[in-house]
Write an enzyme that holds these catalytic residues in place. Structure first.
Site, PDB file in Angstrom:
ATOM      1  N   ARG A 138      29.466 -13.637  12.085  1.00 23.45           N
ATOM      2  CA  ARG A 138      29.504 -12.585  10.568  1.00 23.45           C
ATOM      3  C   ARG A 138      29.895 -11.233  10.517  1.00 23.45           C
ATOM      4  O   ARG A 138      28.894 -10.321  11.032  1.00 23.45           O
ATOM      5  CB  ARG A 138      28.102 -13.182   9.739  1.00 23.45           C
ATOM      6  CG  ARG A 138      28.901 -11.793   8.278  1.00 23.45           C
ATOM      7  CD  ARG A 138      27.912 -12.693   7.819  1.00 23.45           C
ATOM      8  NE  ARG A 138      27.706 -12.070   6.150  1.00 23.45           N
ATOM      9  CZ  ARG A 138      26.897 -11.388   5.008  1.00 23.45           C
ATOM     10  NH1 ARG A 138      26.212 -11.545   5.816  1.00 23.45           N
ATOM     11  NH2 ARG A 138      27.487 -10.395   4.011  1.00 23.45           N
TER      12      ARG A 138
ATOM     13  N   ASN B 186      20.602 -13.667   1.488  1.00 25.04           N
ATOM     14  CA  ASN B 186      20.278 -12.898   2.752  1.00 25.04           C
ATOM     15  C   ASN B 186      18.857 -12.486   1.929  1.00 25.04           C
ATOM     16  O   ASN B 186      18.194 -12.312   1.321  1.00 25.04           O
ATOM     17  CB  ASN B 186      21.121 -11.332   3.204  1.00 25.04           C
ATOM     18  CG  ASN B 186      22.463 -11.150   3.399  1.00 25.04           C
ATOM     19  OD1 ASN B 186      22.612 -12.220   3.657  1.00 25.04           O
ATOM     20  ND2 ASN B 186      22.989 -10.591   3.276  1.00 25.04           N
TER      21      ASN B 186
ATOM     22  N   GLU C 250      22.186 -13.495   6.201  1.00 24.41           N
ATOM     23  CA  GLU C 250      21.019 -12.455   6.826  1.00 24.41           C
ATOM     24  C   GLU C 250      20.105 -12.815   6.647  1.00 24.41           C
ATOM     25  O   GLU C 250      19.163 -13.317   6.310  1.00 24.41           O
ATOM     26  CB  GLU C 250      21.058 -11.306   6.234  1.00 24.41           C
ATOM     27  CG  GLU C 250      22.658 -10.494   6.345  1.00 24.41           C
ATOM     28  CD  GLU C 250      22.863  -8.768   5.925  1.00 24.41           C
ATOM     29  OE1 GLU C 250      21.595  -7.992   5.208  1.00 24.41           O
ATOM     30  OE2 GLU C 250      24.309  -8.450   5.495  1.00 24.41           O
TER      31      GLU C 250
ATOM     32  N   GLU D  94      25.732  -9.004  -0.944  1.00 28.14           N
ATOM     33  CA  GLU D  94      24.922  -8.261  -2.203  1.00 28.14           C
ATOM     34  C   GLU D  94      25.066  -7.494  -3.260  1.00 28.14           C
ATOM     35  O   GLU D  94      25.319  -6.070  -3.210  1.00 28.14           O
ATOM     36  CB  GLU D  94      23.528  -7.566  -0.951  1.00 28.14           C
ATOM     37  CG  GLU D  94      22.926  -8.090   0.223  1.00 28.14           C
ATOM     38  CD  GLU D  94      21.835  -7.544   0.718  1.00 28.14           C
ATOM     39  OE1 GLU D  94      22.223  -6.187   0.716  1.00 28.14           O
ATOM     40  OE2 GLU D  94      21.836  -7.915   1.905  1.00 28.14           O
TER      41      GLU D  94
ATOM     42  N   TYR E 222      14.734 -10.950   3.477  1.00 31.02           N
ATOM     43  CA  TYR E 222      14.329 -10.064   4.258  1.00 31.02           C
ATOM     44  C   TYR E 222      12.724 -10.200   3.897  1.00 31.02           C
ATOM     45  O   TYR E 222      12.062  -9.834   5.007  1.00 31.02           O
ATOM     46  CB  TYR E 222      14.265  -8.649   4.072  1.00 31.02           C
ATOM     47  CG  TYR E 222      16.255  -8.469   4.689  1.00 31.02           C
ATOM     48  CD1 TYR E 222      15.409  -8.259   6.464  1.00 31.02           C
ATOM     49  CD2 TYR E 222      17.118  -8.378   4.855  1.00 31.02           C
ATOM     50  CE1 TYR E 222      16.650  -8.379   6.778  1.00 31.02           C
ATOM     51  CE2 TYR E 222      18.476  -8.589   5.043  1.00 31.02           C
ATOM     52  CZ  TYR E 222      18.364  -8.309   5.493  1.00 31.02           C
ATOM     53  OH  TYR E 222      19.527  -8.405   7.156  1.00 31.02           O
TER      54      TYR E 222
ATOM     55  N   HIS F 272      31.620  -4.784   1.805  1.00 33.15           N
ATOM     56  CA  HIS F 272      30.369  -5.295   2.391  1.00 33.15           C
ATOM     57  C   HIS F 272      30.027  -3.023   2.075  1.00 33.15           C
ATOM     58  O   HIS F 272      29.656  -2.885   2.901  1.00 33.15           O
ATOM     59  CB  HIS F 272      29.857  -5.213   3.629  1.00 33.15           C
ATOM     60  CG  HIS F 272      28.486  -5.894   4.423  1.00 33.15           C
ATOM     61  ND1 HIS F 272      27.921  -6.885   5.038  1.00 33.15           N
ATOM     62  CD2 HIS F 272      27.314  -4.494   4.462  1.00 33.15           C
ATOM     63  CE1 HIS F 272      26.775  -6.509   4.960  1.00 33.15           C
ATOM     64  NE2 HIS F 272      25.775  -5.245   4.927  1.00 33.15           N
TER      65      HIS F 272
HETATM   66  C1  FCB Z   1      20.596  -6.071   3.873  1.00 35.54           C
HETATM   67  C2  FCB Z   1      22.101  -5.533   4.116  1.00 35.54           C
HETATM   68  C3  FCB Z   1      22.530  -5.722   5.230  1.00 35.54           C
HETATM   69  C4  FCB Z   1      20.980  -4.271   6.198  1.00 35.54           C
HETATM   70  C5  FCB Z   1      20.326  -5.403   6.458  1.00 35.54           C
HETATM   71  C6  FCB Z   1      18.404  -5.079   6.366  1.00 35.54           C
HETATM   72  O1  FCB Z   1      20.816  -5.537   2.744  1.00 35.54           O
HETATM   73  O2  FCB Z   1      22.965  -6.168   3.931  1.00 35.54           O
HETATM   74  O3  FCB Z   1      23.801  -4.479   5.898  1.00 35.54           O
HETATM   75  O4  FCB Z   1      21.634  -2.836   6.096  1.00 35.54           O
HETATM   76  O5  FCB Z   1      20.282  -5.251   4.757  1.00 35.54           O
END
Ligand code: FCB
Length: 458
Positions: free
Chosen positions: A90, A305, A359, A179, A307, A134
């Site tokens: 990607r 994505n 992600e 995002e 985290y 992006h």
């Molecule tokens: C996300 C982004 C990516 C990267 C990660 C850690 O929000 O899409 O570009 O910075 O965080």
């Protein structure tokens, strides 16, 4: 070639055995974070180039001028991608590299770069997953109002059409935006990301323009005969109330509505959540007739994505990443179960197309010592989150792929180069790439696919 010691192996074997053989495994990057070559071959200025020049905007006062010098190291970086054994890569197209003014004349040398990138992936048997936006909006368009202006919606559609015409016959997927919530909120409400604006009203209008441009671009690319699957990527946190109090429960509901449903409801249901509209009052977006239907244009896939988890507290006196969780270098609480939870929530709220985890990963302190990076915490992070994806799939969530953020250490936006998310280490002084233990682990995990499928008889 380095390998890891054997004890981890059977565990990898059983982990990969939980996924169907059609599951897509990949790694992800984005243009501004790795390409560098910010003035080469006719590239225009992006809002991130400009933002990096604002004193104090970037933690280490760095910028994207060189980054990982990927623009000049394309072939060897593609070899690196292929050597991991991934199915997909990607990446994103830099809008100002192909349209230096954001509109008007195309920059042939910029387009050539992405031609070589896509062909180079295909030659190596890796599927190209392209993202159009992006975050690196051309500065020339920001000067005309940026995402706050409805005109930018139409500029994005033209950009999408041009890229699709050039590359759509060879890429495996085209994502419109990465995002939108981050662009809207961090870029236009908190002002901590480019373009550094601080207004809730503008941020909300920006979110509407991003969503609208997504829907119109999907329609336009399809009208042009695009065969590649089309989708969008949302960043989704798993929100939990800090305590069992009625007030915290209500706050968690509202945070989820603002962070997730504000984006996913229009995409899948064609409407903004009413409670958020009510809360916004005068800051609610200007929506023209036909907008909501355009936003809800059916997509071929959804990118997620993930985290972290966020704790919601009505009193606002709780660290959102806290609650006793271990943390990454970003300060983000590590909570793999939240990935399964958010997927289950999406599955119960919407009729989902195939979902890709586009992600997932973490920044950790992982120094290069004697040619190795022993990033055991990143391996734990990846293993536990991949396992959470399998849990969600067991519950029927249609997840079709998983991509690690990131292929290599890179420019982490306002954190600069200090935060390292790569499974490949980058020495910025020499641009040398070194596979961390996590890259070796991921490569071994993927290498077990053949055996796992034989054992499964599938
Ligand atoms: C996300 C982004 C990516 C990267 C990660 C850690 O929000 O899409 O570009 O910075 O965080």
């Amino acid at each position: 070639m380095n390998t890891l010691s054997t004890p981890a192996l059977s565990e990898q074997q059983s982990l990969i055995g939980r996924f169907p053989h059609t599951f897509l495994w990949g790694v992800a990057t984005s243009a501004f974070q790795i390409e560098g070559a910010s003035r080469d071959d006719g590239r225009g200025e992006s809002i991130w180039d400009r933002f990096c020049s604002v004193p104090g905007a970037i933690a280490d006062a760095s910028n994207g001028d060189v980054a990982c010098d990927h623009y000049h190291r394309l072939e060897s970086d593609l070899d690196l991608v292929a050597s991991l054994g991934v199915d997909a890569y990607r990446f994103s197209v830099s809008w100002p590299r192909v349209l230096p003014n954001g509109e008007g004349n195309w920059n042939e040398r910029g387009l050539d770069f992405y031609d070589r990138l896509v062909d180079g992936l295909l030659a190596r048997g890796v599927k190209p997953h392209l993202t159009l936006n992006h975050w690196d909006l051309p500065q020339a368009l920001q000067d005309k109002g940026g995402w706050a202006s409805r005109e930018t919606v139409h500029r994005f559609v033209e950009y999408a059409r041009g890229v699709q015409r050039r590359l759509g016959d060879r890429v495996a997927a085209i994502t419109t935006h990465n995002e939108p919530q981050v662009v809207a909120v961090l870029g236009h409400e908190h002002g901590t990301f480019a373009p550094g604006i601080k207004s809730q009203k503008i941020a909300i209008q920006v979110s509407h323009h991003l969503l609208l441009s997504h829907g119109l671009a999907v329609q336009a690319m399809r009208a042009d005969g695009c065969r590649a699957p089309l989708g969008i990527v949302l960043n989704l946190a798993h929100v939990e109330p800090a305590t069992g109090s009625v007030a915290d429960l209500a706050k968690a509901k509202m945070d989820d509505a603002r962070g997730r449903r504000w984006y996913a409801d229009p995409l899948f249901k064609g409407s903004y959540p009413q409670e958020v509209l009510d809360a916004l009052g005068d800051d609610a977006p200007r929506v023209e007739s036909g907008d909501m239907a355009a936003i809800a244009t059916p997509m071929d896939y959804l990118g997620v994505n993930y985290y972290f988890r966020m704790l919601a507290s009505a009193a606002g006196d709780v660290d959102p990443f806290g609650g006793g969780l271990p943390r990454t270098e970003m300060g983000w609480g590590i909570y793999p179960r939240g990935l399964a939870e958010i997927l289950r929530t999406l599955h119960s709220d919407y009729r989902l197309p195939p979902v890709y985890i586009t992600e997932n990963g973490g920044a950790f302190k992982d120094p290069l010592v004697a040619g190795r990076v022993h990033d055991a915490d990143r391996i734990d992070y990846l293993r536990s989150h991949i396992s959470a994806v399998a849990d969600a799939m067991q519950d029927g969530v249609p997840v079709a792929g998983y991509m690690v953020w990131s292929l290599m250490d890179n420019f982490e936006w306002s954190s600069g180069y200090a935060k390292r998310f790569g499974i490949v280490h980058v020495d910025y002084a020499t641009q040398q790439r070194t596979m961390k233990d996590s890259a070796l682990w991921y490569r071994e995990l993927l290498a077990f696919r053949a055996t796992a499928q034989t054992t499964q008889g599938g």
